[in-house]
Design an enzyme around this catalytic site. Structure first.
Site, PDB file in Angstrom:
ATOM      1  CG  LEU A  86      -1.667  -1.290   1.542  1.00  0.00           C
ATOM      2  CD1 LEU A  86      -2.584  -1.100   2.747  1.00  0.00           C
ATOM      3  CD2 LEU A  86      -2.472  -1.768   0.347  1.00  0.00           C
ATOM      4  CB  ALA A  87       4.479   1.706   0.517  1.00  0.00           C
ATOM      5  CB  SER A  97      -4.306   4.351  -8.348  1.00  0.00           C
ATOM      6  OG  SER A  97      -5.015   5.558  -8.438  1.00  0.00           O
ATOM      7  CE1 TYR A 114      -0.247   7.549  -6.213  1.00  0.00           C
ATOM      8  CE2 TYR A 114      -2.082   7.851  -7.732  1.00  0.00           C
ATOM      9  CZ  TYR A 114      -1.534   7.239  -6.618  1.00  0.00           C
ATOM     10  OH  TYR A 114      -2.266   6.316  -5.927  1.00  0.00           O
ATOM     11  CB  SER A 153      -0.688   8.126  -1.909  1.00  0.00           C
ATOM     12  OG  SER A 153      -0.825   8.836  -0.702  1.00  0.00           O
ATOM     13  NE  ARG A 207      -8.254  10.005   1.159  1.00  0.00           N
ATOM     14  CZ  ARG A 207      -7.435   9.626   0.192  1.00  0.00           C
ATOM     15  NH1 ARG A 207      -6.185   9.317   0.471  1.00  0.00           N
ATOM     16  NH2 ARG A 207      -7.867   9.527  -1.048  1.00  0.00           N
ATOM     17  CE  LYS A 252      -0.243   3.773  -6.329  1.00  0.00           C
ATOM     18  NZ  LYS A 252      -0.138   2.677  -5.352  1.00  0.00           N
ATOM     19  CD  GLU A 275      -5.706  10.290 -10.075  1.00  0.00           C
ATOM     20  OE1 GLU A 275      -4.968  10.988 -10.774  1.00  0.00           O
ATOM     21  OE2 GLU A 275      -6.877  10.599  -9.830  1.00  0.00           O
ATOM     22  CG  HIS A 294      -9.476   3.783  -0.932  1.00  0.00           C
ATOM     23  ND1 HIS A 294      -9.047   3.847  -2.238  1.00  0.00           N
ATOM     24  CD2 HIS A 294      -8.384   3.501  -0.197  1.00  0.00           C
ATOM     25  CE1 HIS A 294      -7.758   3.604  -2.292  1.00  0.00           C
ATOM     26  NE2 HIS A 294      -7.326   3.409  -1.063  1.00  0.00           N
TER      27      HIS A 294
HETATM   28  O1  G4F Z   1      -8.739  14.001  -2.900  1.00  0.00           O
HETATM   29  P1  G4F Z   1      -7.826  14.152  -4.051  1.00  0.00           P
HETATM   30  O2  G4F Z   1      -6.514  14.802  -3.788  1.00  0.00           O
HETATM   31  O3  G4F Z   1      -7.659  12.682  -4.649  1.00  0.00           O
HETATM   32  P2  G4F Z   1      -7.169  12.134  -6.092  1.00  0.00           P
HETATM   33  O4  G4F Z   1      -6.243  13.062  -6.753  1.00  0.00           O
HETATM   34  O5  G4F Z   1      -8.391  11.723  -6.862  1.00  0.00           O
HETATM   35  O6  G4F Z   1      -6.330  10.848  -5.687  1.00  0.00           O
HETATM   36  C1  G4F Z   1      -6.675   9.982  -4.599  1.00  0.00           C
HETATM   37  O7  G4F Z   1      -7.410   8.858  -5.074  1.00  0.00           O
HETATM   38  C2  G4F Z   1      -6.690   8.009  -5.971  1.00  0.00           C
HETATM   39  C3  G4F Z   1      -7.600   6.854  -6.379  1.00  0.00           C
HETATM   40  O8  G4F Z   1      -7.819   5.985  -5.327  1.00  0.00           O
HETATM   41  C4  G4F Z   1      -5.415   7.505  -5.308  1.00  0.00           C
HETATM   42  F1  G4F Z   1      -4.741   6.718  -6.183  1.00  0.00           F
HETATM   43  C5  G4F Z   1      -4.569   8.686  -4.878  1.00  0.00           C
HETATM   44  O9  G4F Z   1      -3.421   8.237  -4.172  1.00  0.00           O
HETATM   45  C6  G4F Z   1      -5.385   9.550  -3.933  1.00  0.00           C
HETATM   46  O10 G4F Z   1      -5.690   8.800  -2.771  1.00  0.00           O
HETATM   47  O11 G4F Z   1      -8.537  14.972  -5.222  1.00  0.00           O
HETATM   48  C7  G4F Z   1      -9.794  14.629  -5.724  1.00  0.00           C
HETATM   49  C8  G4F Z   1     -10.297  15.710  -6.678  1.00  0.00           C
HETATM   50  C9  G4F Z   1      -9.277  16.124  -7.759  1.00  0.00           C
HETATM   51  O12 G4F Z   1      -9.920  16.235  -8.995  1.00  0.00           O
HETATM   52  C10 G4F Z   1      -8.813  17.496  -7.306  1.00  0.00           C
HETATM   53  O13 G4F Z   1      -8.405  18.383  -8.361  1.00  0.00           O
HETATM   54  O14 G4F Z   1     -10.579  16.889  -5.917  1.00  0.00           O
HETATM   55  C11 G4F Z   1     -10.089  18.009  -6.642  1.00  0.00           C
HETATM   56  N1  G4F Z   1      -9.839  19.106  -5.698  1.00  0.00           N
HETATM   57  C12 G4F Z   1     -10.433  20.330  -5.759  1.00  0.00           C
HETATM   58  N2  G4F Z   1      -9.947  21.123  -4.789  1.00  0.00           N
HETATM   59  C13 G4F Z   1      -8.961  19.109  -4.686  1.00  0.00           C
HETATM   60  C14 G4F Z   1      -9.031  20.377  -4.101  1.00  0.00           C
HETATM   61  N3  G4F Z   1      -8.139  18.131  -4.213  1.00  0.00           N
HETATM   62  C15 G4F Z   1      -7.371  18.444  -3.141  1.00  0.00           C
HETATM   63  N4  G4F Z   1      -6.563  17.480  -2.650  1.00  0.00           N
HETATM   64  N5  G4F Z   1      -7.378  19.689  -2.545  1.00  0.00           N
HETATM   65  C16 G4F Z   1      -8.193  20.697  -2.999  1.00  0.00           C
HETATM   66  O15 G4F Z   1      -8.195  21.818  -2.463  1.00  0.00           O
END
Ligand code: G4F
Length: 322
Positions: A57-58, A112, A136, A61, A171, A140, A114, A166
């Site tokens: 799981l490392a 992922s 990233y 991320s 989180r 992956k 992604e 998830h």
């Molecule tokens: O919560 P996020 O940072 O997750 P993201 O990029 O989808 O990736 C997560 O899920 C993947 C799938 O399981 C994993 F592989 C990965 O390691 C990670 O756990 O962002 C989700 C969405 C993006 O579209 C981002 O642009 O939210 C949008 N967003 C909008 N404002 C934001 C923000 N994301 C973050 N982190 N912070 C913001 O202020």
């Protein structure tokens, strides 16, 4: 552990401060030293623990960080998978001419959603082509193909879970669900007045991490190794997430959310949605917790955390920007 497992965690670095946090949540986990950048340390860890199952799981991320530290992301998130597989292969005496025996170590790779990136079809299945949009996602994809390759080359029990987002109250605060749930709790309790966010139009298939860990376990308990998409099949925009989280606290998001270009990514994954039919049919897996219940759980947990602790959450979780 509930399944009767003895669980070992790999810890890197000297005096790693996360060990104390881990101890508070999971006191029973045993620890072994090792680093995904150091092949020898992984071989030593496998020799010491003699595991039946290894869950990788490392990763680095957090997607935005993968542009800031692209090479390190490639080393950890990509090549790290190779090093773990090699440690298992070497310790098990597996080679091109020597197949794994009965009772071999079973390997799970955290792939992922992604990897789908700019999606070619929707919803996404195990055979949807990849078009990753970040270092990233590229890392992956390497780990995913390598897991398939070790299965095909050496007959190793190597399974890959293509997990969609998830979430849970555990989180990290850099991810959008927790950033929002913690931000809502701070606003509700009068510590802050605003949350600054990036792209509100992006959509994700958000599920509960506990349900997804059950899927990982089922993958390694199956009779044959394979790849599985794990998600709910329902997608929501960041704006819908924000609206619901504020509603749970009895607030209107329009009074508190500001968009900030600092959180816009160089390339975005616009919309992800899983088709988990294979996991349902072959593993009997289904998520138990839906989006509304998940977001309510997270907001309520953060309200409780801030109401019962005598310090702001930043002290325990670090600053909430990237
Ligand atoms: O919560 P996020 O940072 O997750 P993201 O990029 O989808 O990736 C997560 O899920 C993947 C799938 O399981 C994993 F592989 C990965 O390691 C990670 O756990 O962002 C989700 C969405 C993006 O579209 C981002 O642009 O939210 C949008 N967003 C909008 N404002 C934001 C923000 N994301 C973050 N982190 N912070 C913001 O202020």
């Amino acid at each position: 552990m509930a399944q009767g497992y003895e669980v070992w965690g790999l810890v890197r670095g000297q005096a790693n401060p996360r060990v104390r946090q881990l101890r508070q949540v999971l006191g029973d986990v045993k620890l072994v030293r090792g680093d995904l950048l150091d092949q020898g340390s992984l071989i030593s860890a496998v020799e010491r623990v003699q595991p039946d199952e290894v869950y990788n799981l490392a990763a680095i991320s957090y997607v935005p960080m993968s542009w800031q530290q692209a090479e390190l992301t490639g080393e950890v998130t990509g090549l790290g998978v190779l090093r773990v597989l090699e440690a298992i292969r070497v310790c098990s005496g597996i080679s091109a001419s020597r197949s794994p025996g009965r009772g071999q170590i079973r390997f799970y790779q955290a792939s992922s959603s992604e990897m789908f990136g700019q999606v070619r079809e929707s919803p996404q299945t195990e055979v949807t082509p990849f078009h990753p949009r970040s270092p990233y996602g590229v890392g992956k994809a390497y780990g995913h193909f390598l897991t398939q390759n070790y299965r095909e080359s050496y007959g190793m029990f190597a399974a890959s879970g293509i997990l969609f987002n998830h979430e849970s109250p555990r989180r990290g605060v850099e991810f959008v669900t927790r950033k929002v749930s913690l931000g809502v709790a701070k606003i509700k309790l009068g510590y802050e007045r605003q949350i600054r966010l990036g792209n509100m139009g992006a959509s994700r298939d958000w599920g509960f991490a506990g349900d997804y860990v059950r899927a990982m376990y089922l993958m390694l308990a199956a009779s044959e190794p394979a790849d599985y998409v794990i998600g709910t099949g329902v997608t929501h925009s960041v704006e819908e997430l924000v609206s619901l989280a504020f509603e749970v606290a009895g607030l209107d998001w329009r009074d508190h959310v500001v968009t900030d270009a600092a959180f816009i990514r160089p390339a975005e994954v616009d919309r992800l949605c899983a088709d988990p039919a294979k996991a349902r049919e072959e593993l009997g897996w289904e998520p138990k917790i839906g989006f509304e219940e998940l977001i309510s759980m997270m907001v309520e947990a953060d309200l409780k955390l801030l109401s019962t602790s005598d310090h702001h959450a930043e002290d325990s979780f670090g600053p909430d920007s990237w």
